[in-house]
Design an enzyme around this catalytic site. Structure first.
Site, short mmCIF file in Angstrom:
data_model
loop_
_atom_site.label_atom_id
_atom_site.label_comp_id
_atom_site.label_asym_id
_atom_site.label_seq_id
_atom_site.Cartn_x
_atom_site.Cartn_y
_atom_site.Cartn_z
N LYS A 1 -8.62 5.98 -16.63
CA LYS A 1 -8.97 6.61 -15.35
C LYS A 1 -9.84 7.87 -15.50
O LYS A 1 -11.04 7.77 -15.65
CB LYS A 1 -7.70 6.90 -14.54
CG LYS A 1 -6.91 5.60 -14.25
CD LYS A 1 -5.74 5.79 -13.34
CE LYS A 1 -4.83 4.59 -13.26
NZ LYS A 1 -5.19 3.57 -12.31
N ASP B 1 2.41 6.94 -21.71
CA ASP B 1 1.30 6.30 -21.03
C ASP B 1 0.76 7.29 -20.00
O ASP B 1 1.30 7.43 -18.90
CB ASP B 1 1.74 4.99 -20.37
CG ASP B 1 0.60 4.31 -19.63
OD1 ASP B 1 -0.52 4.87 -19.60
OD2 ASP B 1 0.81 3.21 -19.08
N TYR C 1 4.30 0.74 -14.69
CA TYR C 1 3.27 -0.27 -14.90
C TYR C 1 2.35 0.21 -16.01
O TYR C 1 1.96 1.38 -16.02
CB TYR C 1 2.47 -0.46 -13.60
CG TYR C 1 1.29 -1.41 -13.71
CD1 TYR C 1 1.49 -2.78 -13.85
CD2 TYR C 1 -0.02 -0.94 -13.63
CE1 TYR C 1 0.41 -3.65 -13.93
CE2 TYR C 1 -1.10 -1.81 -13.71
CZ TYR C 1 -0.88 -3.16 -13.86
OH TYR C 1 -1.95 -4.02 -13.92
N1 PLP Z 1 -1.02 2.51 -17.30
C1 PLP Z 1 -0.83 3.10 -16.12
C2 PLP Z 1 0.17 4.21 -16.01
C3 PLP Z 1 -1.56 2.71 -14.99
O1 PLP Z 1 -1.35 3.30 -13.82
C4 PLP Z 1 -2.50 1.67 -15.13
C5 PLP Z 1 -3.30 1.21 -13.98
O2 PLP Z 1 -3.13 1.61 -12.87
C6 PLP Z 1 -2.67 1.08 -16.38
C7 PLP Z 1 -1.93 1.52 -17.45
C8 PLP Z 1 -3.67 -0.01 -16.57
O3 PLP Z 1 -4.95 0.51 -16.49
P1 PLP Z 1 -6.21 -0.44 -16.11
O4 PLP Z 1 -6.03 -0.82 -14.68
O5 PLP Z 1 -7.40 0.45 -16.36
O6 PLP Z 1 -6.17 -1.60 -17.03
#
Ligand code: PLP
Length: 426
Positions: free
Chosen positions: A264, A236, A141
């Site tokens: 995060k 990511d 995700y």
């Molecule tokens: N990338 C990863 C690996 C994530 O776990 C998340 C969210 O949990 C995101 C991107 C998206 O981040 P946000 O919820 O701050 O938009």
């Protein structure tokens, strides 16, 4: 129960009563707990009950909740004003800190969420390479931008919606979905589109299909394929960045990406994301280059103060060893407790993140193994733990997060609760 009353009220004013779907307990049923305050390893709900927290606000709370250094930094920043919409010294310090801790981030830009970070990184990769297609992995995700909501994991998967209505088919026709830990699937995609793929985006440890570490050679193989076909590799690290180690998953596994996305932990609990990487790629961004990207509140001084306080605190020697040790004790303790009661359970853990799977397989490393787990056992276990004051992610597709504030007492409480829960699952 105040949570039940608030949830009822919330559902009249907010879709599903929540501002992010997984919080509604769709994956496990029952009433989500409304939280009043948090401190250290604990969340306290509006009914006055304390929970040992393994969500940590979905990742940021590496030091535990309400850490005095971060709180102090935020309060001092607030005194100087909430937002200026002009460059600040603290943004320079943040970019230089990222450069030093993650040397692949030769330049970076701050945004307000992980979604913005991945969306912007992909746009940049497309602009830089002049190619449209990109590869993502089923079960990973990367936030909720249109082009990424394709066989998405996490919340969307829990809701049984692999992709979302509202995303036109035309918007995702350049998104190729491969299988995590299966290099052959990526080789096949590159063979089909040798000069059309701008980038591969991957969670180096997949944390949105529970917790699935990369098999040896997988990330190295992605790096080699990207080099061979002239595509960019985007790690990511929104979740793994500063969670699996001080250099992120890229340091842990020794992989140098072209671009990295963060979120995060780098916000210390404030809404922050970042993307960065090779200088020549980053200089393709406006105002230097032609790829547009912007943000009213990007680099917000209060958020930067919280994030920098976090990045300073985590450089303490031995911190990541201690975190990994706590995480290992929890994951292995869960497995031992399950074994005592004859319940098949597979576990994973890397740095400060862990997973457990109600599966008969000795190890779980593929998305289809995750979806084949016993979800009804997970739901029953979840509520047995919650009743005993242990707050796990309310979905079998989310990783668990440990903080430095989880001490012996919290770990023992968790494992004792798990022992009683597994006994009742038999
Ligand atoms: N990338 C990863 C690996 C994530 O776990 C998340 C969210 O949990 C995101 C991107 C998206 O981040 P946000 O919820 O701050 O938009």
């Amino acid at each position: 129960m105040h949570s039940a009353r608030l949830f009822e009220q919330a559902r009249h004013a907010i879709p599903g009563g929540v501002n992010s779907p997984v919080r509604a307990f769709n994956g496990v049923g029952g009433t989500p707990r409304f939280i009043e305050r948090a401190d250290g390893a604990y969340l306290y709900d509006v009914d006055g009950k304390a929970y040992v927290d393994y969500i940590g606000s979905w990742g940021p709370m590496l030091l535990g909740h309400n850490h005095p250094l971060i709180k102090q930094a935020v309060l001092e920043a607030v005194e100087r004003g909430l937002s200026y919409g002009a460059p600040t010294a603290i943004e320079v310090e943040m970019a230089e800190t990222l450069q030093r801790l993650m040397p692949s981030m030769e330049m970076s830009r701050m945004v307000n969420s992980g979604t913005e970070a991945t969306m912007s990184a992909i746009r940049l990769a497309r602009g830089y390479t002049g190619r449209d297609k990109f590869i993502k992995f089923e079960g990973c995700y990367h936030g909720h931008a249109d082009a990424l909501l394709v066989k998405a994991g996490s919340g969307a998967l829990t809701l049984g919606q692999p992709s979302s209505p509202g995303v036109p088919a035309d918007f995702v026709k350049h998104t190729l979905t491969c299988t995590f830990n299966d290099l052959a699937s990526v080789e096949a995609a590159f063979a089909d589109y040798p000069i059309e793929i701008a980038c591969v985006i991957v969670e180096p440890v997949a944390g949105n299909m529970n917790c699935i570490p990369p098999e040896p050679g997988f990330l190295e193989g992605l790096r080699a394929l990207c080099d061979e076909y002239g595509a960019l590799l985007i790690l990511d690290e929104v979740m793994t960045g500063f969670r699996v180690g001080l250099q992120g998953a890229q340091g842990h596994y020794g992989i140098r990406p072209d671009l990295t996305t963060l979120g995060k932990i780098i916000g210390g609990g404030m809404p922050v994301g970042a993307f960065g990487g090779r200088r020549e790629v980053m200089e393709y961004l406006a105002p230097v280059g032609p790829v547009y990207q912007a943000g009213t509140l990007s680099g917000n001084p209060v958020a930067m103060a919280a994030g920098l306080a976090m990045l300073k605190a985590i450089q303490q020697p031995g911190l990541y060893e201690a975190l990994a040790d706590k995480t290992r004790r929890i994951a292995e303790g869960l497995k031992q407790a399950a074994e005592r009661h004859g319940i098949p359970l597979a576990i994973t853990h890397v740095g400060g993140m862990f997973g457990f799977f109600f599966s008969r397989e000795p190890s779980v490393s593929r998305f289809e193994q995750v979806t084949a787990c016993d979800m009804s056992a997970f739901r029953r276990f979840y509520h047995l733990m919650l009743e005993q004051g242990v707050y796990l992610a309310p979905s079998a597709y989310e990783a668990g997060f440990v903080s430095l504030a989880h001490g012996d007492a919290e770990i023992e409480k968790t494992l004792h609760a798990a022992d009683l829960a597994f006994a009742q699952l038999r």
